[in-house]
Scaffold this active site. Sequence first.
Site, PDB file in Angstrom:
ATOM      1  N   ARG A  15       0.837  -1.194   0.000  1.00  0.00           N
ATOM      2  CA  ARG A  15       0.000   0.000   0.000  1.00  0.00           C
ATOM      3  C   ARG A  15       0.875   1.248   0.000  1.00  0.00           C
ATOM      4  NH1 ARG A  15      -3.772  -1.477   5.065  1.00  0.00           N
ATOM      5  NH2 ARG A  15      -1.797  -2.434   5.700  1.00  0.00           N
ATOM      6  N   LYS A  75       1.348   1.943   7.187  1.00  0.00           N
ATOM      7  CA  LYS A  75       1.662   1.158   8.369  1.00  0.00           C
ATOM      8  C   LYS A  75       2.532   1.941   9.342  1.00  0.00           C
ATOM      9  CE  LYS A  75       0.584  -2.245   9.442  1.00  0.00           C
ATOM     10  NZ  LYS A  75      -0.600  -2.493  10.314  1.00  0.00           N
ATOM     11  N   SER A 220     -22.542 -12.372  23.962  1.00  0.00           N
ATOM     12  CA  SER A 220     -21.232 -12.957  24.240  1.00  0.00           C
ATOM     13  C   SER A 220     -21.011 -13.141  25.738  1.00  0.00           C
ATOM     14  CB  SER A 220     -20.121 -12.072  23.664  1.00  0.00           C
ATOM     15  OG  SER A 220     -18.856 -12.673  23.862  1.00  0.00           O
ATOM     16  N   VAL A 239     -12.755  -8.144  17.616  1.00  0.00           N
ATOM     17  CA  VAL A 239     -13.046  -7.222  18.716  1.00  0.00           C
ATOM     18  C   VAL A 239     -12.059  -6.055  18.705  1.00  0.00           C
ATOM     19  CG1 VAL A 239     -14.061  -9.009  20.156  1.00  0.00           C
ATOM     20  CG2 VAL A 239     -11.623  -8.519  20.343  1.00  0.00           C
ATOM     21  N   LEU A 240     -12.519  -4.918  19.200  1.00  0.00           N
ATOM     22  CA  LEU A 240     -11.681  -3.711  19.214  1.00  0.00           C
ATOM     23  C   LEU A 240     -12.035  -2.841  20.398  1.00  0.00           C
ATOM     24  CD1 LEU A 240      -9.699  -1.699  17.746  1.00  0.00           C
ATOM     25  CD2 LEU A 240     -11.754  -0.684  16.747  1.00  0.00           C
ATOM     26  N   ASP A 270      -3.197  -6.418  15.155  1.00  0.00           N
ATOM     27  CA  ASP A 270      -2.516  -5.119  15.199  1.00  0.00           C
ATOM     28  C   ASP A 270      -2.539  -4.515  16.597  1.00  0.00           C
ATOM     29  OD1 ASP A 270      -1.435  -4.668  12.683  1.00  0.00           O
ATOM     30  OD2 ASP A 270      -3.313  -3.930  11.858  1.00  0.00           O
TER      31      ASP A 270
END
Length: 376
Positions: A15, A75, A220, A239-240, A270
């Site tokens: 990218r 990045k 959940s 999930v974040l 990440d």
Amino acid sequence: MLVGVPKEIKNHEYRVGLTPSAVREFIEHGHQVLVETNAGAAIGFSDEQYVAAGADIADSASKVFADAEMIVKVKEPQPNECKMLREGQTLYTYLHLAPDPTQTELLVESGATCIAYETVTDNKGTLPLLAPMSEVAGRMSVQAGAHFLEKAHGGSGTLLGGVPGVAPGKVLIIGGGVVGLNAAKMAIGMGADVTILDRSLPRLQFLDDIFAGRVKTVYSTVDAIDYYASKADLVVGAVLIPGAAAPKLLTADHIANMKEGSVVVDVAIDQGGCFETSKATTHQDPVYIVDGVVHYCVANMPGGVARTSTMALNNATLPFGLALANKGPVQAMRDDPHLLNGLNVHKGKVTYKAVVDALGKQLNLDYVAPLDALSL
């Protein structure tokens, strides 16, 4: 302002921070753009296209970092890139600092102003610069999972869509946000049996409505994860917690209880990953096996479809990038509280609380509120 675009150097990262079309927008606003040679060549953006858009071409990354007032990347900067940053310079890119003490320490030492795409907000309470890559990663997670379910790639040999007379594969998606929504779209399109876990009842209601009963929506809990993970052929971790280290929702015990040859895809890698057994991998070497379960934990997953990802990302980052260049970073952030939320490091101070919560003791960091830091 002189805006610099270095070539990405992370493993299999193709990218680029600005497309030629985005460069032209900066030029039209009276700015200069310096692009490292071949920065976008791998995805069809040639140096000639950048020159036609009004950019100058630099023969090295060191030239870009030395000359530019603002660096636009995709990045997080690698250690040698961090060491080229300086006070008074602005870095505008994904950072993901909470699980990365080395990068955090180097950015603090640089004195630069570091704005993270993933923590910029909007008036709907969402993360507009993270969303396009979350859409890509969500769709890719099922594509990758289906590939590694093939027996030749270490999986159980299960076809997600099944065939007449044979039941489809079971897909468990943990998290019903942007990643989870897009993963579900792909899994449903393949004909899989899909279950989504989330702790937000309004979100589960939304997902139930838009998928019209084609997915199972489940609140959940530990029990729910125990039950559905043990039956899944593919688990997608989606999930974040914005800017913070991801919670470990799938434990080593869950992995041990999964079916032989099942696949887990950790899209939260990440931010440190949401599976206890996760460790970052690359497109060059994307998987490893724990207790018979194939783990796909590529940290720059959207880089696998770099042209699509670059164009989608530029659509989202361009307006904020232009504001930073037009007004200067300090004034732009003072004028826009959503852009201010993107500030993670400024003049040696960490300005995002979740990063300090994760790394403060380890690196001896104190949190400084963004507006206070800008006043330094």
